[in-house]
Design a protein around this motif. Structure first.
Motif, PDB file in Angstrom:
ATOM      1  N   LYS A  72      68.458  51.048  18.792  1.00  0.00           N
ATOM      2  CA  LYS A  72      68.764  51.385  20.173  1.00  0.00           C
ATOM      3  C   LYS A  72      69.259  52.814  20.284  1.00  0.00           C
ATOM      4  CE  LYS A  72      69.808  46.722  21.824  1.00  0.00           C
ATOM      5  NZ  LYS A  72      70.850  45.835  22.375  1.00  0.00           N
TER       6      LYS A  72
ATOM      7  N   GLY B 256      54.461  55.871  16.159  1.00  0.00           N
ATOM      8  CA  GLY B 256      53.752  54.636  16.467  1.00  0.00           C
ATOM      9  C   GLY B 256      52.858  54.131  15.351  1.00  0.00           C
TER      10      GLY B 256
ATOM     11  N   VAL C 141      59.232  55.559  24.583  1.00  0.00           N
ATOM     12  CA  VAL C 141      59.301  54.098  24.674  1.00  0.00           C
ATOM     13  C   VAL C 141      58.033  53.461  24.113  1.00  0.00           C
ATOM     14  CG1 VAL C 141      59.468  52.146  26.268  1.00  0.00           C
ATOM     15  CG2 VAL C 141      60.831  54.214  26.674  1.00  0.00           C
ATOM     16  N   ILE C 142      56.872  53.994  24.483  1.00  0.00           N
ATOM     17  CA  ILE C 142      55.597  53.427  24.035  1.00  0.00           C
ATOM     18  C   ILE C 142      55.454  53.552  22.524  1.00  0.00           C
ATOM     19  CG2 ILE C 142      53.083  53.677  24.180  1.00  0.00           C
ATOM     20  CD1 ILE C 142      53.513  54.610  27.089  1.00  0.00           C
TER      21      ILE C 142
ATOM     22  N   GLN D  62      57.804  53.568  20.301  1.00  0.00           N
ATOM     23  CA  GLN D  62      58.671  52.559  19.684  1.00  0.00           C
ATOM     24  C   GLN D  62      58.021  51.174  19.731  1.00  0.00           C
ATOM     25  OE1 GLN D  62      61.497  52.719  18.087  1.00  0.00           O
ATOM     26  NE2 GLN D  62      62.083  54.855  18.370  1.00  0.00           N
ATOM     27  N   ARG D  63      57.342  50.870  20.809  1.00  0.00           N
ATOM     28  CA  ARG D  63      56.690  49.561  20.930  1.00  0.00           C
ATOM     29  C   ARG D  63      55.512  49.447  19.971  1.00  0.00           C
ATOM     30  NH1 ARG D  63      56.676  48.330  27.497  1.00  0.00           N
ATOM     31  NH2 ARG D  63      58.953  48.152  27.703  1.00  0.00           N
ATOM     32  N   TYR D  64      54.737  50.520  19.852  1.00  0.00           N
ATOM     33  CA  TYR D  64      53.648  50.502  18.870  1.00  0.00           C
ATOM     34  C   TYR D  64      54.204  50.307  17.461  1.00  0.00           C
ATOM     35  CZ  TYR D  64      49.658  51.927  21.790  1.00  0.00           C
ATOM     36  OH  TYR D  64      48.621  51.951  22.709  1.00  0.00           O
TER      37      TYR D  64
ATOM     38  N   ALA E 270      57.007  48.862  16.593  1.00  0.00           N
ATOM     39  CA  ALA E 270      57.517  47.500  16.442  1.00  0.00           C
ATOM     40  C   ALA E 270      56.384  46.506  16.191  1.00  0.00           C
ATOM     41  CB  ALA E 270      58.305  47.100  17.681  1.00  0.00           C
ATOM     42  N   ARG E 271      55.272  46.691  16.904  1.00  0.00           N
ATOM     43  CA  ARG E 271      54.117  45.812  16.689  1.00  0.00           C
ATOM     44  C   ARG E 271      53.543  45.985  15.288  1.00  0.00           C
ATOM     45  NH1 ARG E 271      50.860  46.885  22.383  1.00  0.00           N
ATOM     46  NH2 ARG E 271      52.393  45.921  23.792  1.00  0.00           N
TER      47      ARG E 271
ATOM     48  N   GLU F 154      55.724  44.101  12.879  1.00  0.00           N
ATOM     49  CA  GLU F 154      55.485  42.659  12.982  1.00  0.00           C
ATOM     50  C   GLU F 154      54.192  42.276  12.269  1.00  0.00           C
ATOM     51  OE1 GLU F 154      55.487  41.597  17.053  1.00  0.00           O
ATOM     52  OE2 GLU F 154      57.629  42.020  17.356  1.00  0.00           O
TER      53      GLU F 154
END
Length: 328
Positions: free
Chosen positions: A5, A129, A315-316, A318-320, A322-323, A326
């Protein structure tokens, strides 16, 4: 959970360099360069523009560009987004009624659509990303290289009838943009390592030149009555316009790359290279392409769009990332 965060919040902060750019706008508004000081700042600006593009030429790695040139489908997709999709969308915005898009901002919005992509942030967000970094290096570099010729051409085609630029600007483009860039490329063999070793110091000179260009551009705009043309409500509308424009391009690059069958790594590179506009290239180009009285107003949409794109892409990215974790 606190560390990720914190990192995200750090990326969402408005960077101090943008604060300084806004400070130059404020300084020009309160104390514009006028009278005898005007020509002095104009010549200093011309030298600064030449220096910026000379450093661009000296920094641009031919090896990095060649590393990704074989992925021609990806590069054509990015260039199509940058120099076809963006101009079409911005021309569409410019055609909207005045109560949506204020007339004083039309030139700046069209100019925004004609600019090349960023280099550093496009590559940086692609790396965060976990996308195709070599391809991002090649695409972003090619965008900036081609932008030296394509941006003035597109601006001429879209704004010539509105008096945006004249054919006499071609001489300024060649002397202030193209010649210094080629000189930097030719001298890279001898000064490339020197530039690389002093990258941080030279970045201050590069950014300082852009601050000078912003101040000079807005001084001319203030003397020409820019703040009589744009009020707080129009700035608020500009924020919304830039946010919508970025959202449309981000969606188009993401879903378009999937429809074209690109891998996830390629998609990430396309999204971050195809959705950005370069402040570092745009401000000097505006100083060459537009008269002093309109250059400041012309870069206002670019300044707003630049900050929004950094926040959204942080933000985008970070999401890439994180995926990707996973999936691993």
């Amino acid at each position: 959970m606190s560390t990720p965060k914190g990192g995200l919040l750090a990326r969402l902060k408005i960077d101090w360099y943008l604060v300084l750019i806004v400070g130059m706008v404020v300084a020009a508004s309160l104390a514009p360069a006028r009278g005898a000081a005007g020509p002095v700042f104009e010549w200093a600006t011309k030298i600064g523009i030449a220096m910026v593009f000379f450093l661009h030429g000296a920094r641009l790695s031919r090896d990095a560009v060649m590393a990704g040139l074989t992925h021609w489908r990806l590069h054509l997709t990015v260039l199509a987004c940058t120099f076809v999709l963006f101009p079409i969308l911005c021309l569409g915005l410019a055609a909207l009624p005045n109560w949506i898009v204020p007339d004083p901002l039309v030139t700046g919005i069209i100019f925004l659509g004609c600019l090349p992509s960023t280099i550093q942030s496009s590559i940086g967000f692609t790396a965060i990303g976990r996308g195709n970094v070599p391809a991002a290096v090649a695409s972003a570099s090619a965008s900036n290289l081609l932008g030296i010729a394509l941006t003035p051409l597109l601006v001429s085609l879209t704004l010539h009838q509105q008096g945006g630029i004249s054919l006499s600007s071609v001489e300024g483009i060649v002397l202030q943009l193209l010649v210094p860039f080629i000189a930097g490329q030719l001298m890279r063999r001898w000064i490339g390592n020197w530039v690389k070793d002093r990258a941080k110091l030279l970045s201050y000179a590069d950014r300082g030149a852009i601050l000078l260009i912003v101040y000079t551009a807005f001084s001319g705009a203030v003397v020409g009555g820019v703040w009589a043309q744009v009020d707080a409500f129009e700035i608020a509308r500009l924020l919304v316009i830039c946010a919508v424009l970025l959202a449309v391009v981000l969606a188009a690059t993401a879903y378009g790359s999937r429809a074209l069958g690109f891998s996830k790594e390629d998609e990430i590179a396309i999204v971050f290279c195809g959705s950005k506009k370069s402040l570092a290239s745009g401000v000097p180009m505006a100083g060459v392409l537009f008269p002093a009285a309109t250059a400041g107003l012309a870069i206002l949409p670019l300044m707003v769009f630049h900050q929004i794109q950094l926040m959204a892409c942080a933000v985008i990215a970070q999401r890439y990332a994180a995926r990707a974790k996973e999936a691993d």
